[in-house]
Write an enzyme that holds these catalytic residues in place. Structure first.
Site, PDB file in Angstrom:
ATOM      1  N   ASP A 334      44.417  53.157  57.485  1.00  0.00           N
ATOM      2  CA  ASP A 334      43.675  52.399  58.485  1.00  0.00           C
ATOM      3  C   ASP A 334      44.431  51.147  58.950  1.00  0.00           C
ATOM      4  OD1 ASP A 334      40.846  51.875  59.669  1.00  0.00           O
ATOM      5  OD2 ASP A 334      41.322  49.983  58.652  1.00  0.00           O
ATOM      6  N   GLU A 406      47.089  54.953  61.345  1.00  0.00           N
ATOM      7  CA  GLU A 406      46.298  54.639  62.542  1.00  0.00           C
ATOM      8  C   GLU A 406      46.864  53.388  63.204  1.00  0.00           C
ATOM      9  OE1 GLU A 406      41.917  53.075  63.881  1.00  0.00           O
ATOM     10  OE2 GLU A 406      43.217  52.045  62.455  1.00  0.00           O
TER      11      GLU A 406
HETATM   12  C1  NOJ Z   1      39.931  51.068  62.225  1.00  0.00           C
HETATM   13  C2  NOJ Z   1      38.725  51.874  61.943  1.00  0.00           C
HETATM   14  O1  NOJ Z   1      38.846  53.103  62.542  1.00  0.00           O
HETATM   15  C3  NOJ Z   1      37.540  51.105  62.460  1.00  0.00           C
HETATM   16  O2  NOJ Z   1      36.374  51.861  62.404  1.00  0.00           O
HETATM   17  C4  NOJ Z   1      37.423  49.852  61.652  1.00  0.00           C
HETATM   18  O3  NOJ Z   1      36.379  49.071  62.173  1.00  0.00           O
HETATM   19  C5  NOJ Z   1      38.719  49.059  61.710  1.00  0.00           C
HETATM   20  N1  NOJ Z   1      39.852  49.857  61.472  1.00  0.00           N
HETATM   21  C6  NOJ Z   1      38.719  48.004  60.665  1.00  0.00           C
HETATM   22  O4  NOJ Z   1      38.867  48.590  59.415  1.00  0.00           O
END
Ligand code: NOJ
Length: 699
Positions: A334, A406
């Site tokens: 993430d 991501e």
């Molecule tokens: C990316 C995640 O996909 C999202 O849902 C989240 O709010 C943020 N990162 C913070 O962790």
């Protein structure tokens, strides 16, 4: 290769015609002389040569020969009967010279024809031999299905999805044909950001169940040859994590957690610098016990870990080891671009010159600044490489451990750097997919091409049309285009990620402010509708009963269901009237989007789709068409109309060896399979996508 074969054939033809023409003009050829000689005729090759040479060799022969050669006039007469054509030969020496040259030329031409034919046959044999294919990893073959655990299946009647619920639906996952499941976070969390604020990285949140439930789910998936990918959230923890509780207690040297987070002294009574949170507003919050500010690039309840601290690095590596030892097959990392910040925390981030402010926004917006101090630092890349090396160590021990990062970023070079470091970084290009007006055909081509053309050798593509942070694809492009969008997702080269419910065309639900749960939206009341991620997170629509089979009747689900669940659900798409009467028949609704999805999953297993190359065959303002080709396998053409009106185009190409007609393999409405389509004038309705195939590719 088809062009080469066509050219050789044309050349061979020209040569053949030339040869025939020449031999037509010249009644006695070398070949006929040879044949006559074979038949016992005493014609000699010299007979075809110019007279002087012929005579010379004749006298030579007479000198050399014994009595066996007689040239009596009687014999001459007999010979004359036997060799009438000799007299027909033109007597001029010029003509004989000419014919000798022609004879040599025709020999050469014969050889050229044979060479061309040999080349052509070699090309055919070569093309029919299949291309040697590299062994693909499971994550390259699989369709990866994202489950948002709160919303998939509730098993204990509390209105929130859980691990046992997911296990109950493993049959469905198998029925869909997906081979890997990615779970959004299931770890202990106060749920300010629904699991992306972790308070214990190695335990399961009671809302989702227990570690035993997790083990059981993992076993159930593995038993069906499915892989499990977990969400690893390294950039931040929850403010309830004991590390943060300890860290914020004091900045005393004796506090072992003092450097676990990014702390800085304030400036002029305010925060240390101008940094802004991704969720809007300042990225710093003051803590009196330390008389310092801590960094949070997301919610204040999500303090950023300090990756310059070796202990943090060690702990986070151990988190990965913990789950790897349990047997998970991979991780989605993430928000990795935010991992490390500049060492000097007094630096400001520069304003974004391209930012247009929105008077409705009350908080300062992330987009108002550029982010050189907080994103994509070299130290961040180093951490990712370390984690990849760790996963590789586990891969060597057995099954491959997969890693995807991501990263939302506009800069392709930055994305490709991440793409090289992990197995992949998410390709979010198709989140920009359009339909209707605004030239969606050309636009789609650009979205696809920009990813494909920026990848370097050895990289593997992936595609995303929806996730828990973006509006549902059926809402973004319109329900009429949702089928085509799924076809694009599954037929492009690379790994597709499917967000739960997109396989049945689920749409965003309207969630009122009072029902809103997403903190990001709650913090921005004036613009909550544009911010809220709740609409794409509503419960899975399984059937038409109350609560749609997601949770028990009479229970209030954590988010309201979309009110279209009566007509849009898994069951209605699976079952026909006959199924309802005779459930054991298991005959499926033949044309539902769900069945289209399953057919696509099957089609994608074709070597051409797994290994083949892509060519952008046609893009117009409304149409996007591409072919998939693999040597020795059938070629496929995928053509879609993303515009608002029917359009007819020719997809025939003599030059590429494409036929005038081809058989339909699949269409978005599943209503033309098996038909032969006229590729010279193929009409596509708005939202329609067809897949046709033919022959075997030459290259
Ligand atoms: C990316 C995640 O996909 C999202 O849902 C989240 O709010 C943020 N990162 C913070 O962790």
């Amino acid at each position: 290769m088809p062009r080469l074969a066509a050219c050789s054939a044309v050349f061979a033809l020209v040569v053949l015609v030339g040869y025939l023409y020449v031999t037509e003009k010249q009644p006695v050829s070398v070949m006929s002389a040879i044949m006559r000689a074979m038949e016992g005729d005493d014609w000699e090759i010299e007979d075809l040569l110019p007279k002087e040479i012929g005579r010379q060799s004749q006298s030579q022969r007479e000198e050399d020969s014994d009595d066996s050669y007689h040239s009596s006039s009687d014999d001459d007469d007999e010979d004359a009967l036997l060799r009438p054509s000799r007299k027909k030969l033109p007597s001029s020496s010029l003509w004989q010279k000419y014919s000798r040259v022609l004879n040599r030329a025709s020999l050469c031409l014969c050889a050229a024809v044979l060479a061309c034919l040999a080349l052509g046959s070699a090309a055919v044999i070569y093309s029919y031999r299949s291309q040697p294919r590299p062994e693909l990893h499971w994550w390259q073959r699989a369709v990866i299905y994202q489950i948002y655990p709160r919303s998939f299946q509730d098993s204990n009647g509390d209105g929130i999805g859980d691990l046992r619920g997911i296990e109950r639906r493993v049959d469905y996952l198998e029925y869909l044909g997906v081979e890997a499941v990615w779970l959004s976070p299931i770890f202990k969390s106060p749920m300010k950001d629904f699991g992306y604020d972790v308070s214990d990285f190695t335990d399961i949140d009671p809302i989702f169940g227990t570690m035993a439930d997790f083990d059981s789910l993992l076993k159930a998936l593995h038993a069906r040859d499915m892989k499990l990918i977990l969400d690893f959230v390294p950039n931040h923890t929850s403010d309830q994590h004991h590390w943060f509780v300890w860290s914020s207690g004091s900045r005393d040297e004796s506090n072992p957690y003092r450097d676990y987070y990014v702390w800085a002294d304030g400036r002029d009574g305010g925060p240390p610098n101008n940094w802004v949170s991704v969720f809007g507003g300042p990225a710093w919050t003051y803590v009196a016990s330390r008389d310092q500010w801590y960094l949070h690039q997301f919610l204040p309840e999500q303090p950023d870990l300090n990756f310059r601290c070796p202990d943090v690095r060690r702990h986070m590596e151990n988190v990965l080891r913990f789950w790897l030892e349990k047997g998970v097959d991979g991780f989605r990392l993430d928000a990795v671009k935010h991992l490390v910040e500049t060492a000097d925390l007094s630096w400001h981030e520069p304003p974004n010159p391209g930012y247009v402010s929105d008077p409705e926004e009350t908080l300062e917006q992330y987009g108002s600044l550029l982010h050189p101090c907080t994103t994509n630092l070299e130290e961040t890349h180093a951490v990712i490489r370390e984690w990849k090396a760790l996963l590789d160590q586990y891969s060597k021990k057995g099954s491959y451990r997969f890693m995807i990062t991501e990263v939302y970023d506009d800069d392709m070079r930055v994305l490709m750097t991440y793409n090289r470091e992990a197995d992949m970084t998410f390709n979010f290009n198709l989140l920009g997919l359009g339909s209707g007006a605004h030239a969606p055909g050309n636009h789609t081509r650009r979205l696809v091409e920009s990813w494909m053309s920026n990848m370097t050798d050895g990289q593997w593509p992936n595609w995303v049309i929806g996730n828990h942070d973006n509006h549902r694809v059926a809402t973004r492009v319109g329900p009429q285009y949702a089928r085509a969008a799924n076809m694009l997702l599954l037929l492009l080269p690379g790994t597709p990620f499917c967000y739960y419910g997109d396989e049945i065309g689920m749409e965003d639900a309207r969630v009122s402010y009072n029902d809103t749960k997403d903190t990001f939206a709650l913090n921005n009341p004036e613009t909550y509708e544009t911010k809220s991620r709740d609409p794409e997170r509503t419960p899975m629509q399984w059937n038409r009963t109350e609560n749609s089979g997601f949770t028990d009747a009479g229970v209030r689900p954590w988010l309201p269901l979309h009110d279209n669940y009566h007509r849009l659900n898994v069951q209605v798409y699976c079952l026909t009237f006959i199924n309802v009467l005779f459930p054991q028949t298991q005959r499926a609704h033949p044309r539902s989007i769900l069945h289209l999805f399953r057919a696509l999953v099957e089609l994608r297993k074709e070597p051409t789709f797994l290994y083949g190359t892509i060519r952008y065959f046609l893009s117009t303002p409304n149409i996007f068409a591409f072919s998939r080709t693999l040597r020795g396998r059938p070629t496929y053409l995928v053509a879609m109309n993303l515009g608002g009106k029917s359009e007819t185009h020719s997809y025939y190409s003599w030059w590429d060896g494409w036929p005038r007609e081809a058989a339909v393999v699949l269409t978005s409405d599943m209503d033309r399979e098996g038909e032969m389509l006229d590729l010279k004038a193929l009409t596509l309705r708005p939202g329609e996508c067809v897949v046709v195939k033919w022959g075997r590719a030459w290259n």
